[in-house]
Design a protein around this motif. Structure first.
Motif, PDB file in Angstrom:
ATOM      1  N   GLN A 162       1.047  -1.111  -0.122  1.00 49.93           N
ATOM      2  CA  GLN A 162      -0.081  -0.087   0.030  1.00 49.93           C
ATOM      3  C   GLN A 162       0.899   1.299  -0.148  1.00 49.93           C
ATOM      4  OE1 GLN A 162      -3.144  -0.336  -0.785  1.00 49.93           O
ATOM      5  NE2 GLN A 162      -3.078  -2.595  -0.424  1.00 49.93           N
ATOM      6  N   ARG A 163       2.295   1.172   0.753  1.00 52.26           N
ATOM      7  CA  ARG A 163       2.920   2.462   0.788  1.00 52.26           C
ATOM      8  C   ARG A 163       3.324   2.722  -0.925  1.00 52.26           C
ATOM      9  NH1 ARG A 163       8.176   2.117   3.951  1.00 52.26           N
ATOM     10  NH2 ARG A 163       8.234   4.077   3.019  1.00 52.26           N
ATOM     11  N   ASP A 164       3.306   1.725  -1.832  1.00 51.32           N
ATOM     12  CA  ASP A 164       3.845   1.699  -3.203  1.00 51.32           C
ATOM     13  C   ASP A 164       2.772   2.394  -4.001  1.00 51.32           C
ATOM     14  OD1 ASP A 164       6.553   0.716  -2.399  1.00 51.32           O
ATOM     15  OD2 ASP A 164       5.796  -1.269  -3.130  1.00 51.32           O
ATOM     16  N   ARG A 165       1.670   2.549  -3.273  1.00 47.67           N
ATOM     17  CA  ARG A 165       0.585   3.071  -4.134  1.00 47.67           C
ATOM     18  C   ARG A 165       0.028   4.221  -3.981  1.00 47.67           C
ATOM     19  NH1 ARG A 165      -4.011  -1.469  -3.569  1.00 47.67           N
ATOM     20  NH2 ARG A 165      -4.819   0.101  -5.144  1.00 47.67           N
ATOM     21  N   THR A 166       0.552   4.925  -2.822  1.00 47.77           N
ATOM     22  CA  THR A 166      -0.041   6.273  -2.519  1.00 47.77           C
ATOM     23  C   THR A 166       1.034   7.280  -2.397  1.00 47.77           C
ATOM     24  OG1 THR A 166      -1.452   7.592  -0.863  1.00 47.77           O
ATOM     25  CG2 THR A 166       0.213   5.703   0.115  1.00 47.77           C
ATOM     26  N   GLN A 167       0.675   8.488  -2.901  1.00 48.61           N
ATOM     27  CA  GLN A 167       1.731   9.654  -2.694  1.00 48.61           C
ATOM     28  C   GLN A 167       1.212  10.702  -1.639  1.00 48.61           C
ATOM     29  OE1 GLN A 167       4.649   9.568  -4.351  1.00 48.61           O
ATOM     30  NE2 GLN A 167       3.905   7.394  -5.235  1.00 48.61           N
TER      31      GLN A 167
END
Length: 442
Positions: A162-167
């Motif tokens: 999930q960290r890789d999917r949000t900015q």
């Protein structure tokens, strides 16, 4: 297209762990080297043999060395179970475990619903992950160290995805805190298995997440973990420094202070500083000031530090400074407090640790029969739940029983042998680098 159900527990475990033949062979070889050294005579597994093992076509059981490697790869199972039907050997097999299937379906459905987001994720996803971290922390005492580690690692990977999917900065902040909490739980599990260097690295990871997010309760918890790893590995001065630094952070509740003072007391005891150890014991038992924090008190579970855990820790510290009376009193208090909890909230680790401390305190008074009686709850701990803390405590009792006055005596000899048998099948000795335990068991 539906795939065929696995014919053996080994096949199901390989599917679960995504071990195709190549990866299985690599892990099988690595475990063999760890157990038997870099020996050309170590067992091997060819691909056709692997297919027979997983396909339920085993004609005869493999040799003892091969079975030992397989049991080290999956320590909660015997070799006979691995080659048997998953439905018979494994209560968590997909065919029988509806709860596990429902959980996996729920996770997959949630992830699928959220996949449309690109620059951000749903707040519901973060809430779900937060609930999972809380549940993992609160159920830690009911898991074996191996199970706790696998559960924590699965959770860590889910958070990373999930960290890789949000900015979105706020979401990144929340996920880093959750990732740090997962790393902190993994650190405790690695310590319980006897993997001290990995436990240290994971605790530093948790501390880094705490520092980066300015979430001081996580930073303090991680530093406290680093402190008890330090004194277990012979670095008591470093342990005092880590605990002292953690106590200086703001935003900590009473539970956090209680835990850190107990750790600091033990570190001083390892240094032989009796006065400082007693002072830290007093500070750990101070009346609460009504302060709480979001980790030790709200998430709680393994992050908490219950009164029975404090009593057990104080008992161990008292043993180290040679105060058998205080050790026995606190061990009894720990056992009384845990008995007052509902059965599902009782920690077998705390009960066994306090029982071992009570036995050790009685031995210091030369009450061998009383020590044998106190150890009864210890023998009830299943092999897969015998983590580092109880292994170290019982090993110290065993070492005490080697004293000349006990040579040839029936009860001390029987106790010492039973302790050796008890610890021999524990995870720290079966799958952990137990050589590292020898220094702190003596």
């Amino acid at each position: 297209m539906r795939t065929a159900e696995p014919k053996t527990l080994l096949a199901w475990l390989c599917d679960r762990d995504r071990l195709v033949y190549r990866r299985f062979d690599e892990r099988f070889t690595e475990v063999g080297v760890r157990l038997f050294g870099n020996n050309p005579n170590n067992p091997t597994c060819g691909e056709s043999q692997f297919r027979r093992w997983t396909g339920g076509k085993l004609a005869t059981m493999p040799g003892p060395a091969t079975c030992q490697i397989l049991e080290a790869m999956w320590p909660q199972y015997k070799a006979e179970q691995l080659f048997g039907s998953p439905a018979q050997a494994d209560p968590q097999a997909p065919a029988n475990d509806l709860e596990e299937r429902v959980r996996m379906t729920a996770e997959e459905a949630l992830e699928g619903a959220d996949v449309t987001a690109s620059a951000s994720i749903s707040d519901n996803t973060i809430d779900e992950l937060r609930d999972q971290v809380t549940a993992t922390a609160r159920q830690y005492h009911r898991r074996s160290p191996v199970q706790a580690y696998e559960e924590g690692d699965r959770l860590r990977l889910a958070i990373e995805r999930q960290r890789d999917r949000t900015q979105v900065p706020v979401q990144q902040q929340q996920l880093m805190i959750l990732n740090g909490q997962a790393a902190a739980l993994l650190s405790v599990a690695a310590f319980d298995l006897g993997f001290f260097p990995s436990a240290r690295s994971l605790a530093r990871t948790a501390a880094l997440f705490g520092e980066t997010t300015r979430f001081t309760p996580l930073q303090a918890y991680a530093d406290g973990t680093l402190a008890f790893i330090a004194y277990h590995t012979g670095n008591a001065t470093e342990a005092v420094a880590k605990a002292t630094r953690a106590l200086s952070y703001g935003g900590l509740g009473d539970t956090a202070h209680r835990r850190l003072q107990a750790i600091k007391a033990r570190a001083h005891a390892h240094l032989g500083d009796v006065a400082s150890a007693r002072q830290a014991i007093l500070l750990s038992a101070e009346d609460a000031h009504g302060k709480r924090d979001e980790l030790h008190d709200d998430v709680a579970g393994e992050f908490a530090f219950t009164l029975e855990r404090l009593a057990m820790s104080t008992s161990t510290t008292a043993l180290l400074i040679g105060d058998a009376m205080q050790a026995e009193a606190n061990a009894r208090r720990a056992l009384d407090l845990i008995q007052q909890r509902p059965s599902e909230e009782q920690s077998a680790h705390v009960r066994a640790g306090a029982a071992a401390d009570l036995a050790h305190a009685r031995l210091l008074a030369d009450d061998v029969d009383g020590a044998a009686d106190a150890l009864q709850p210890v023998w009830d701990v299943p092999a897969e739940h015998r983590q580092t803390g109880i292994v170290v405590r019982t090993a110290r009792i065993g070492h005490h029983l080697t004293r000349p006055q006990y040579h040839g005596a029936q009860v001390p000899t029987a106790l010492r042998e039973r302790i050796e048998d008890f610890n021999r099948v524990s995870p720290p000795h079966r799958i952990g680098p137990h050589v590292g335990l020898l220094a702190i068991e003596s």
